[in-house]
Design an enzyme around this catalytic site. Structure first.
Site, PDB file in Angstrom:
ATOM      1  N   LEU A  45       4.771 -10.901   0.487  1.00 39.07           N
ATOM      2  CA  LEU A  45       6.184 -10.734   0.177  1.00 39.07           C
ATOM      3  C   LEU A  45       6.710  -9.517   0.943  1.00 39.07           C
ATOM      4  CD1 LEU A  45       6.112 -11.287  -3.694  1.00 39.07           C
ATOM      5  CD2 LEU A  45       6.834 -12.913  -1.943  1.00 39.07           C
ATOM      6  N   SER A  46       8.018  -9.403   1.015  1.00 37.41           N
ATOM      7  CA  SER A  46       8.565  -8.244   1.733  1.00 37.41           C
ATOM      8  C   SER A  46       8.097  -6.942   1.099  1.00 37.41           C
ATOM      9  CB  SER A  46      10.092  -8.316   1.789  1.00 37.41           C
ATOM     10  OG  SER A  46      10.645  -8.440   0.502  1.00 37.41           O
ATOM     11  N   GLU A  47       7.969  -6.906  -0.235  1.00 39.07           N
ATOM     12  CA  GLU A  47       7.389  -5.740  -0.907  1.00 39.07           C
ATOM     13  C   GLU A  47       6.586  -6.141  -2.126  1.00 39.07           C
ATOM     14  OE1 GLU A  47      10.810  -3.755   1.322  1.00 39.07           O
ATOM     15  OE2 GLU A  47      10.840  -5.347  -0.198  1.00 39.07           O
ATOM     16  N   THR A  48       5.543  -5.371  -2.375  1.00 37.54           N
ATOM     17  CA  THR A  48       4.734  -5.441  -3.582  1.00 37.54           C
ATOM     18  C   THR A  48       4.671  -4.026  -4.141  1.00 37.54           C
ATOM     19  OG1 THR A  48       3.404  -7.287  -2.748  1.00 37.54           O
ATOM     20  CG2 THR A  48       2.442  -5.954  -4.504  1.00 37.54           C
ATOM     21  N   HIS A  77      15.376  -3.222  -3.521  1.00 43.77           N
ATOM     22  CA  HIS A  77      15.114  -4.346  -4.422  1.00 43.77           C
ATOM     23  C   HIS A  77      13.803  -4.166  -5.179  1.00 43.77           C
ATOM     24  CE1 HIS A  77      12.193  -6.844  -2.060  1.00 43.77           C
ATOM     25  NE2 HIS A  77      12.092  -7.544  -3.171  1.00 43.77           N
TER      26      HIS A  77
END
Length: 280
Positions: A45-48, A77
């Site tokens: 994902l774009s961020e974890t 986000h």
């Protein structure tokens, strides 16, 4: 092998699968840096993010944020999605505001009806973009340089630089040359035309960040925070507006921006799509 509480939260949308997801591992104090990085790479994902006990007496929790390739000092986000997960897991703030500790320092959040909002952190870099870089960006996104109506550094941690185009249609038509944008975290914004685009938002935003392992981010809190500081501060945007992002990817992200006093707050809806436990 240890397991941890886990949530996957869709942010900047009240409808599941229409915002930007963030994976949140709760109570992750026992994980090493290498384990965090490996899990973030695996989720892709774009961020974890990883919720930890705070080290600052002023903070309610501490957050570490990873892309598939690196750790970020701040991202928007993930901040909202992780706060949503922390509250859903039983977190109780010490005051009316929630205080998140992360690598950029303390970030204040508040509940605003059904939305969460964070106060935009100070910009690490602002000001005009060098003409040579504007020309390189224009080439990389496939537009003539004169179609860029304004530009500014809006870096609050990830390294954002931003350019403005004349219309929403121009933003949505972009097909960037990612190798040409190597080394850049680029935001592109344009105003909506109410007669053509409707009144559901006032700006269209896209975020290109191939260096972070995410060619295009669906909905981006940190970029929108930087854009707001630039655009409101320079008179390009009103003190309160809604930005649309993710349209080109089939998403329906809505970012709510409001200036209150000296601060700019960036907020949106969040909804938990997955809840359970993860073994690491």
């Amino acid at each position: 092998m240890p397991d941890f509480a886990f949530q996957q939260v869709d942010v900047f949308s009240s409808r599941p699968l229409k915002g930007n997801p963030v994976a949140v591992v709760i109570g992750a104090d026992g994980l090493s840096d290498a384990q965090m990085a490996a899990f973030a790479n695996w989720t892709n994902l774009s961020e974890t993010t990883f919720l930890l006990r705070p080290t600052s007496p002023e903070a309610d929790y501490r957050l570490r944020i990873f892309t598939p390739q690196s750790e970020l000092p701040f991202a928007g986000h993930p901040t909202l999605g992780s706060c949503h997960a922390w509250l859903a897991a039983g977190g109780t703030p010490r005051s009316e505001e929630i205080v998140q500790e992360c690598a950029v320092g303390l970030v204040r959040l508040r509940r605003d009806g059904s939305r969460l909002a964070f106060q935009a952190p100070p910009l690490r870099r602002s000001g005009p973009v060098e003409p040579a870089l504007v020309a390189r960006i224009a080439s990389g996104i496939g537009v003539a340089p004169e179609r860029i109506t304004a530009s500014n550094w809006v870096d609050n941690g990830p390294g954002w630089v931003a350019v403005m185009l004349g219309s929403r249609a121009e933003v949505l038509a972009l097909r960037p040359d990612y190798p040409a944008l190597s080394g850049l975290q680029l935001g592109v914004v344009a105003p909506w035309n109410a007669a053509q685009d409707g009144t559901g938002a006032q700006f269209e935003v896209r975020a290109f960040c191939p260096e972070l392992g995410v060619p295009e981010d669906p909905v981006t809190g940190s970029l929108n925070a930087g854009l707001a500081q630039w655009m409101i501060g320079s008179g390009l945007a009103p003190a309160s507006y809604v930005a649309s992002q993710g349209t080109a990817l089939g998403r329906e992200g809505r970012v709510h921006v409001e200036q209150r006093g000296d601060g700019i707050w960036v907020g949106g809806e969040a909804v938990t799509c997955i809840a359970g436990r993860v073994t690491l």
